[in-house]
Write a protein that holds these residues in place. Structure first.
Motif, PDB file in Angstrom:
ATOM      1  N   ALA A   1       0.824  -1.213   0.000  1.00  0.00           N
ATOM      2  CA  ALA A   1       0.000   0.000   0.000  1.00  0.00           C
ATOM      3  C   ALA A   1       0.855   1.258   0.000  1.00  0.00           C
ATOM      4  O   ALA A   1       0.523   2.245  -0.616  1.00  0.00           O
TER       5      ALA A   1
ATOM      6  N   VAL B   1     -15.701   3.048  -7.170  1.00  0.00           N
ATOM      7  CA  VAL B   1     -15.188   1.695  -6.926  1.00  0.00           C
ATOM      8  C   VAL B   1     -16.408   0.803  -6.841  1.00  0.00           C
ATOM      9  O   VAL B   1     -17.216   0.967  -5.934  1.00  0.00           O
TER      10      VAL B   1
ATOM     11  N   ASN C   1     -10.404   8.353   7.071  1.00  0.00           N
ATOM     12  CA  ASN C   1     -11.437   8.716   6.112  1.00  0.00           C
ATOM     13  C   ASN C   1     -12.687   9.141   6.895  1.00  0.00           C
ATOM     14  O   ASN C   1     -13.161   8.396   7.757  1.00  0.00           O
TER      15      ASN C   1
ATOM     16  N   SER D   1     -15.657   6.729   6.833  1.00  0.00           N
ATOM     17  CA  SER D   1     -15.416   5.350   7.280  1.00  0.00           C
ATOM     18  C   SER D   1     -16.392   4.962   8.386  1.00  0.00           C
ATOM     19  O   SER D   1     -17.118   5.803   8.925  1.00  0.00           O
TER      20      SER D   1
ATOM     21  N   GLY E   1      -3.711   6.688  -2.382  1.00  0.00           N
ATOM     22  CA  GLY E   1      -4.507   5.620  -1.768  1.00  0.00           C
ATOM     23  C   GLY E   1      -5.715   6.177  -1.039  1.00  0.00           C
ATOM     24  O   GLY E   1      -6.811   5.600  -1.085  1.00  0.00           O
TER      25      GLY E   1
ATOM     26  N   SER F   1      -9.574   4.969  -2.063  1.00  0.00           N
ATOM     27  CA  SER F   1     -10.233   3.973  -1.198  1.00  0.00           C
ATOM     28  C   SER F   1     -11.502   4.497  -0.526  1.00  0.00           C
ATOM     29  O   SER F   1     -11.426   5.400   0.308  1.00  0.00           O
TER      30      SER F   1
ATOM     31  N   GLN G   1     -13.081   3.912   2.133  1.00  0.00           N
ATOM     32  CA  GLN G   1     -12.770   3.111   3.324  1.00  0.00           C
ATOM     33  C   GLN G   1     -14.032   2.579   4.017  1.00  0.00           C
ATOM     34  O   GLN G   1     -14.998   3.325   4.203  1.00  0.00           O
TER      35      GLN G   1
ATOM     36  N   VAL H   1     -16.167  -3.704  -1.425  1.00  0.00           N
ATOM     37  CA  VAL H   1     -15.811  -3.496  -2.835  1.00  0.00           C
ATOM     38  C   VAL H   1     -15.805  -4.851  -3.541  1.00  0.00           C
ATOM     39  O   VAL H   1     -15.718  -5.909  -2.894  1.00  0.00           O
TER      40      VAL H   1
ATOM     41  N   ARG I   1     -10.068  -7.023  -5.328  1.00  0.00           N
ATOM     42  CA  ARG I   1      -8.806  -6.273  -5.285  1.00  0.00           C
ATOM     43  C   ARG I   1      -8.616  -5.455  -6.573  1.00  0.00           C
ATOM     44  O   ARG I   1      -8.133  -4.322  -6.559  1.00  0.00           O
TER      45      ARG I   1
ATOM     46  N   LEU J   1     -10.047  -2.035  -6.579  1.00  0.00           N
ATOM     47  CA  LEU J   1      -9.236  -1.053  -5.852  1.00  0.00           C
ATOM     48  C   LEU J   1      -8.043  -0.616  -6.695  1.00  0.00           C
ATOM     49  O   LEU J   1      -7.698   0.569  -6.746  1.00  0.00           O
TER      50      LEU J   1
ATOM     51  N   TYR K   1      -7.102   3.085  -7.987  1.00  0.00           N
ATOM     52  CA  TYR K   1      -5.788   3.697  -7.716  1.00  0.00           C
ATOM     53  C   TYR K   1      -5.156   4.193  -9.021  1.00  0.00           C
ATOM     54  O   TYR K   1      -4.645   5.324  -9.090  1.00  0.00           O
TER      55      TYR K   1
END
Ligand SMILES: Cc1cc2nc3c(=O)[nH]c(=O)nc-3n(C[C@H](O)[C@H](O)[C@H](O)COP(=O)(O)O)c2cc1C
Ligand SMILES: Cc1ncc(COP(=O)(O)O)c(C=O)c1O
Length: 290
Positions: A4, A55, A155, A158, A211, A215, A217, A221, A224, A227, A231
């Motif tokens: 990350a 996303v 975030n 979140s 990131g 994301s 958060q 999602v 992978r 994501l 990105y």
């Protein structure tokens, strides 16, 4: 495997001195009283933010029936758990030796943790709860410390932020096992200023800033790859040397302590526990039974 925050070799060495944790807003800080002034722009001067990439969220998950009870294989690591224990004997904590206020005392113990063998000494467990008392806990990094409290960044959309928005009461635990020490904090979390968040965001490595943009958060999602696509999309948006703005949905919280407890492990589980409780403008100091 992609990390990350990029490969360690790409990153400058981490400054682990206590002074590396900035005091915010130029306030007199216990750890770094002379932090640089925070450059600020008024909100109306900021360019509008580009939209956050979509996303894709996961398809609804079918309900899986509960199976038979789990039985671990004999000799699995869990078998030895009951006998796993350490005898604590590295230090003592006496009322006569602690500072009159817990933030000064915390700064002294943080210095010890930074100088010692504690891995990720600024990692702390943050516990939050919904207004009706459903708790959750997760690790975050302490990124600022001054007489007002403990700062972390996250975030603002979140799960933890949803908890804190509805119920600002929070708890922190610093699990400094290598030093046979633990610090516990309870208090109230509030957002730090946008200037403070912007200054911290600008100090992060580029991949961490990207990131944060990529994301959503705490949301489910698809996979992978979703994501990684998000990105790549944000990575293409800003040139290598271009400023990446602070997302509206990202920033800091400061936990203003109401109680702080310092724990030093002792023999026979008869540990030292010194607690501070806020009373008016001052602190009451108490020894707690282990
Ligand atoms: C060592 C460590 C440090 C972390 N630091 C942070 C952090 O500073 N901020 C953050 O948002 N998440 C951090 N995380 C991830 C959180 O533990 C958590 O997965 C994430 O914030 C989502 O939590 P939530 O869904 O309860 O809001 C860290 C995780 C670990 C293991
Ligand atoms: C999701 C998330 N946000 C923020 C942080 C804090 O990292 P940084 O030191 O890059 O600000 C972490 C650290 O692990 C993290 O996992």
């Amino acid at each position: 495997m992609e990390q990350a925050h990029g490969d360690a070799a790409d990153l400058p060495p981490v400054d682990t001195s206590a002074a590396a944790i900035p005091a915010a807003d130029g306030a007199a800080g216990v750890v770094s009283p002379d932090g640089p002034p925070i450059p600020g722009r008024r909100p109306e001067e900021r360019p509008p933010f580009p939209p956050v990439p979509e996303v894709p969220s996961a398809a609804p998950v079918p309900t899986v029936p509960v199976g038979p009870p789990v039985s671990l294989p004999p000799g699995a690591p869990a078998a030895g758990l009951a006998a796993l224990r350490r005898r604590y004997a590295r230090g003592e904590l006496d009322e006569a030796d602690v500072a009159p206020d817990p933030l000064t005392q915390f700064a002294a113990w943080l210095d010890d943790a930074l100088a010692g063998e504690v891995p990720e000494p600024n990692a702390m467990v943050l516990a939050t709860a919904t207004p009706d008392g459903v708790p959750s806990a997760r690790t975050v990094l302490l990124k600022g410390l001054d007489e007002r409290g403990f700062v972390f960044y996250t975030n603002y959309e979140s799960a933890k932020a949803a908890d804190l928005g509805a119920n600002p009461r929070a708890a922190l635990v610093f699990p400094w096992h290598a030093m046979e020490r633990q610090v516990r904090v309870t208090g109230t979390a509030e957002r730090v200023s946008r200037e403070e968040s912007a200054a911290y965001f600008a100090s992060r490595p580029r991949d961490s800033r990207l990131g944060a943009w990529a994301s959503p958060q705490s949301q489910v999602v698809a996979d992978r790859a979703a994501l990684d696509r998000a990105y790549a999309e944000v990575e293409a948006r800003w040139g290598e040397d271009e400023e990446i703005p602070l997302p509206d949905f990202w920033g800091g919280y400061r936990v203003r302590p109401e109680t702080v407890e310092f724990w030093q492990g002792r023999h026979g589980r008869l540990h030292d526990r010194i607690g501070y409780r806020r009373e008016g403008e001052g602190w009451v100091l108490e020894r707690l039974a282990p």
